[in-house]
Structures are given as C-alpha cells and as structure tokens.
Design an enzyme around this catalytic site. Structure first.
Site, PDB file in Angstrom:
ATOM      1  N   LEU A  16       0.991  -1.323  -0.026  1.00  0.00           N
ATOM      2  CA  LEU A  16      -0.065  -0.121  -0.103  1.00  0.00           C
ATOM      3  C   LEU A  16       1.014   1.305   0.029  1.00  0.00           C
ATOM      4  O   LEU A  16       1.908   1.143   0.715  1.00  0.00           O
ATOM      5  CB  LEU A  16      -0.885   0.070   1.232  1.00  0.00           C
ATOM      6  CG  LEU A  16      -1.927  -0.884   1.390  1.00  0.00           C
ATOM      7  CD1 LEU A  16      -2.574  -1.030   2.875  1.00  0.00           C
ATOM      8  CD2 LEU A  16      -3.142  -0.887   0.195  1.00  0.00           C
ATOM      9  N   ASP A  17       0.331   2.464  -0.627  1.00  0.00           N
ATOM     10  CA  ASP A  17       1.096   3.534  -0.567  1.00  0.00           C
ATOM     11  C   ASP A  17       1.341   3.963   0.686  1.00  0.00           C
ATOM     12  O   ASP A  17       0.613   3.670   1.752  1.00  0.00           O
ATOM     13  CB  ASP A  17       0.299   4.992  -1.319  1.00  0.00           C
ATOM     14  CG  ASP A  17       0.104   4.086  -2.998  1.00  0.00           C
ATOM     15  OD1 ASP A  17       0.944   3.570  -3.247  1.00  0.00           O
ATOM     16  OD2 ASP A  17      -0.750   5.059  -3.494  1.00  0.00           O
ATOM     17  N   ARG A  18       2.513   4.662   0.953  1.00  0.00           N
ATOM     18  CA  ARG A  18       2.706   5.256   2.391  1.00  0.00           C
ATOM     19  C   ARG A  18       1.604   6.209   3.000  1.00  0.00           C
ATOM     20  O   ARG A  18       1.138   5.924   4.081  1.00  0.00           O
ATOM     21  CB  ARG A  18       3.751   6.325   2.215  1.00  0.00           C
ATOM     22  CG  ARG A  18       4.245   7.050   3.618  1.00  0.00           C
ATOM     23  CD  ARG A  18       5.458   7.790   3.512  1.00  0.00           C
ATOM     24  NE  ARG A  18       6.038   8.034   4.711  1.00  0.00           N
ATOM     25  CZ  ARG A  18       7.389   8.466   4.913  1.00  0.00           C
ATOM     26  NH1 ARG A  18       8.171   8.650   4.198  1.00  0.00           N
ATOM     27  NH2 ARG A  18       7.850   8.513   6.034  1.00  0.00           N
ATOM     28  N   THR A  55      -1.652   5.633   2.244  1.00  0.00           N
ATOM     29  CA  THR A  55      -2.910   4.811   2.216  1.00  0.00           C
ATOM     30  C   THR A  55      -3.112   3.977   3.525  1.00  0.00           C
ATOM     31  O   THR A  55      -1.847   3.125   3.976  1.00  0.00           O
ATOM     32  CB  THR A  55      -3.213   4.103   1.098  1.00  0.00           C
ATOM     33  OG1 THR A  55      -2.973   4.923  -0.136  1.00  0.00           O
ATOM     34  CG2 THR A  55      -4.212   3.310   1.109  1.00  0.00           C
TER      35      THR A  55
END
Length: 283
Positions: free
Chosen positions: A94-96, A98
């Site tokens: 997951l993105d930082r 998110t």
C-alpha cells in the site's frame, strides 16, 4: 575549495579547485523494531494487518526505520523470504499515505500461493476514496494504462500509451456538494493506481496534492477545513483463499478515526445530511 573547507555562502569562481567527498549511505537492513501493530487476522501461515497512513511498508530510499516490516519482524521473528531480505513477508503493498488491510506471508509456501492468487487476479480488494467533484454516473470502470511520469519521477501517469494495463471499477456511495465518496474494486495493482485513475478523470483523491488535489478544502460559505494530513484513501476489505486450506478468508478494516472525523467535519461544513448509512459496511 582550493584545499580548504568552503563556507556555505561561498560562490564558486573560475579557476578554483574543488574536491568533493562522497559518503556512502549505510546499507539498508530489515531489523526488528518494537512498533505497535493492528493485527486483524493471524495464523501459522499468514497475517492480515491494518496499516496506518504514514507508515512505509518496507525500507527503501528515504525510509530506513519505522517500517511495517520492522514491526512485523519484532512480532513474528521470521517471515517468508520470497520477496528478498528487505521485504520479508511482503506479498503486496500500500502507498505510504494509504491505510488499511495488507496480507503478510509467514512462510514461503504461503507466499507462493498468495502471490499466484494476486497474479491470477483472484484476490478481491475494496478501497474507499473521497474524491473532489461530483461523479455523475452511479458506477463505472476506468481502464487507462499506467506508466511512470517521465517529467516527475515520483508520479505515475495515465497519459502514456505504453503504460501497463490497469482496471479500476467504482460505484458511488454518497455525494456531497463538491465531493463524492466512492467504493472501488481494484482488479490490477499498479503503483498509485486509484490516485492516478481518478486524477485522470479530474476527480483527484482528497488530500492528494501530488495528483492535483487542492491543498486547502473549503466547505459551505468558504469555510476552510483543517488539513487532513494524508490522502483520503483506505483499503477497507480483502478476500482471498487460504494458501494451505483453500478456504475463503475475508478481512475488513474499519474506516480510520481521522477519516471519520474529517467526513463529519465536511458534512457539517457543507450543511449536508449524515452519510452514515452509506458507510454502514465500513464503520
């Protein structure tokens, strides 16, 4: 400069001799760190955790400590090694910015079986973004290819024909004045996929300045809301087959408190009615 340390304000002139000492970065390593974890499910083969926004999944450029991997190693001791020494146990990311559900493999068998499901697109992933603007249709599909932005390397783009295939299905959960709360089913796992796709539709995710969202959000009568401090994007649900038993596993992560509070402030600022009914499955 000319054999002596230069002051920061020194302006280089023609004919000066300049020496530069390049200091190598210390090597990255995945080491245990006592960081709290929100574990939603665990057994001998896998774990599902609720990653908070702001936490990096594994060490990399600009992030050597405080990652999810550091926390996982402290809790479990060892994880699968299929993704390499810096990414033990990591099957997907997951993105930082998110938050939400993330599956972790605790051994190589589980990793291999889970990775096969991700490659075959058998894993169901549901996300909740709040986007700017009003989506007129109730549901739709975005199928724009995604590639690295050649001008801004920290970004991805849907404007290059040679991008990788990407598909995002969405449906509207609630509409507010100037905003839409969306439920997204992700069929591919491209970097920044949801953020890029909605930005391409000119409906960037709230808080996502990298992809065109305004830095300041205003409600009714021009009242500015306090900064969210993250992207309004949450991985709310994941469903897959257990790598050892084949039984279906479904795990949900409730919408984080900071996102609930932001929605409440936005609803109040817009003078809108509550949208709790639309969020019932995710709170």
């Amino acid at each position: 400069v000319n054999g002596a340390p230069a002051r920061r304000a020194h302006r280089v002139a023609a004919g000066e001799a300049i020496e530069i000492a390049i200091v190598p970065r210390p090597p990255l390593a995945a080491v245990p760190e006592a960081i709290p974890l929100d574990v939603l499910y665990e057994d001998d083969d896998l774990a599902v955790v609720n990653k908070p926004a702001g936490m990096v999944v594994h060490a990399g450029a600009g992030a050597a400590h405080g990652t999810l991997v550091n926390a996982l190693l402290h809790r479990y001791g060892s994880l699968s090694g299929a993704s390499g020494a810096l990414r033990p146990g990591i099957v997907h990311r997951l993105d930082r910015g998110t938050s939400g559900v993330l599956v972790i493999a605790r051994n190589d068998l589980a990793h291999r079986k889970l990775a096969e499901q991700f490659r075959a697109r058998l894993v169901e992933k549901t996300y909740l973004p709040l986007v700017h603007g009003r989506l007129e249709r109730d549901r739709g599909t975005i199928a724009l290819p995604i590639a690295r932005d050649l001008r801004r390397r920290t970004r991805m783009t849907a404007r290059r024909r040679e991008g990788r295939e990407a598909r995002t299905d969405w449906r509207v959960l609630a509409r507010l004045d100037g905003f839409t709360l969306v439920e997204v089913a992700l069929h591919t796992g491209r970097t920044h996929q949801i953020r890029v796709h909605f930005s391409a539709l000119r409906h960037p995710v709230v808080g996502d300045a990298l992809y065109g969202a305004p830095r300041e959000v205003r409600g009714g009568k021009g009242v500015a809301l306090p900064p969210l401090g993250r992207n309004f994007l949450h991985a709310a649900r994941i469903r897959f087959l257990h790598p050892r038993t084949g039984a279906p596993v479904e795990v949900r992560a409730a919408l984080p408190q900071e996102l609930r509070e932001y929605l409440d402030r936005l609803v109040a600022a817009l003078g809108a009615s509550s949208i709790d009914a639309a969020l019932q499955a995710y709170i």
